[in-house]
Motif scaffolding. Sequence first.
Motif, PDB file in Angstrom:
ATOM      1  N   SER A 201       0.827  -1.199   0.000  1.00 33.90           N
ATOM      2  CA  SER A 201       0.000   0.000   0.000  1.00 33.90           C
ATOM      3  C   SER A 201       0.868   1.258   0.000  1.00 33.90           C
ATOM      4  CB  SER A 201      -0.916   0.025   1.232  1.00 33.90           C
ATOM      5  OG  SER A 201      -1.552   1.283   1.348  1.00 33.90           O
ATOM      6  N   GLU A 299      -8.602  -6.199  -2.844  1.00 32.49           N
ATOM      7  CA  GLU A 299      -7.528  -5.243  -3.095  1.00 32.49           C
ATOM      8  C   GLU A 299      -6.717  -5.647  -4.315  1.00 32.49           C
ATOM      9  OE1 GLU A 299      -3.511  -3.495  -0.863  1.00 32.49           O
ATOM     10  OE2 GLU A 299      -4.948  -4.720   0.248  1.00 32.49           O
ATOM     11  N   ARG A 303      -5.944  -3.357  -7.607  1.00 34.76           N
ATOM     12  CA  ARG A 303      -4.630  -3.071  -8.187  1.00 34.76           C
ATOM     13  C   ARG A 303      -4.624  -3.349  -9.688  1.00 34.76           C
ATOM     14  NH1 ARG A 303      -2.590  -5.397  -3.261  1.00 34.76           N
ATOM     15  NH2 ARG A 303      -2.265  -7.391  -4.310  1.00 34.76           N
TER      16      ARG A 303
END
Length: 388
Positions: A201, A299, A303
């Motif tokens: 992150s 997540e 991405r």
Amino acid sequence: MEQTLYFILLLIALCSVSECVQRQYHFINVTKNWTEAQRYCRENYTDLATVDNMNDMNEVKSVSDNPHDYVWIGLQRTGVDKWQWSSGDPALYLNWGPEQPNGGDEECAVMRNGQWHDLSCSNRQTFICNNTNTGLVFVNQQKNWRDAQSYCRQNHIDLVSVRNLNENQQLQKFINDSHISDDVWIGLFRVSWQWSDESDSLFRDWRSGEPNNAGGNENCAAIIHTPQREWNDVLCNNQYPFVCHEEAQTNLYNGQEQTSSGSSNVLNKLILIKEKMTWSEALRYCRQNHVDLVSVHSEEIQREVMNVVKWPSTEAVWLGLRHSCTVGLWFWVSGQTVCYQNWAPGNGTGEDCEHTVRSGAVQSGGDQRWISRPETDRLNFICSRNEE
């Protein structure tokens, strides 16, 4: 017909056996240094808190409402020189000037005579933004790198990225044609901070002027006790309370399983369609020509979406995200409930159901968060497709 389809999909989502377990944060009101706090979190939870976006940050603030102390999070300076573009692109093409980068606290880059030089991010320089409609934009204002980044994200897309020799030559031509004689910020910065759980992150919420590494040994991050609750770099041996996080598995209705890191077992390839269509037209196009409008339930897929959204012709791009005014919630057209969330502030709640149906899109620039848009807007969109 389409209303019936949406209602059926909504029922599937509501009746699924999904367990929408988000990352859970736990405030530990015991003072420890950063390493001791890390050890405690790893023994009792998953790790010191990782923060992926502003939604996560707001959750951390809500559980750690302790205004009289600093609070540890899981971010630590590594000293590793990893350069990254503000847009999220890795720095694969490099065009440093002689004896550059020369390290120290110089963690941001400028363009100087066609080559790059590292400078302290606190320097005040003019800068160049990317804009979807107009291309490169010179901003003749002196700002530090982070303020320049914020300006570009708020008014255009982001600080300019230079991903290959051709783009570097185009940027230098723009500088020459614009008669710019001073150094200008570009979107290149050094990622010298790493999350304790090794998450990739890049979300940061530093206080203005931070991290400043005062004294040369401030290598750990803590939430400060000001009303904004932003971050400072501080000495790792300081004694503060801290926030741990706990990862939980999320089981999808169709039997696929996400691991604790949020990765799905199967991920379809994605494709950006640079046609301007309403949300319903985009849905129909994807189902006729590929599989569906993309559903972003982890997540990892977010991405992938960020990797696909390169230079679209609209400021936002449709996702397969739909709002139902009947029951007042968002759902994916694939039938999955919205477990993983990546909303921009002020979006995803309080939808106006009297005037227009709302659908979900991802921002083209900045940190590429989700936003709510009228379904009649005409945007580019992302389809999922079977692997060839």
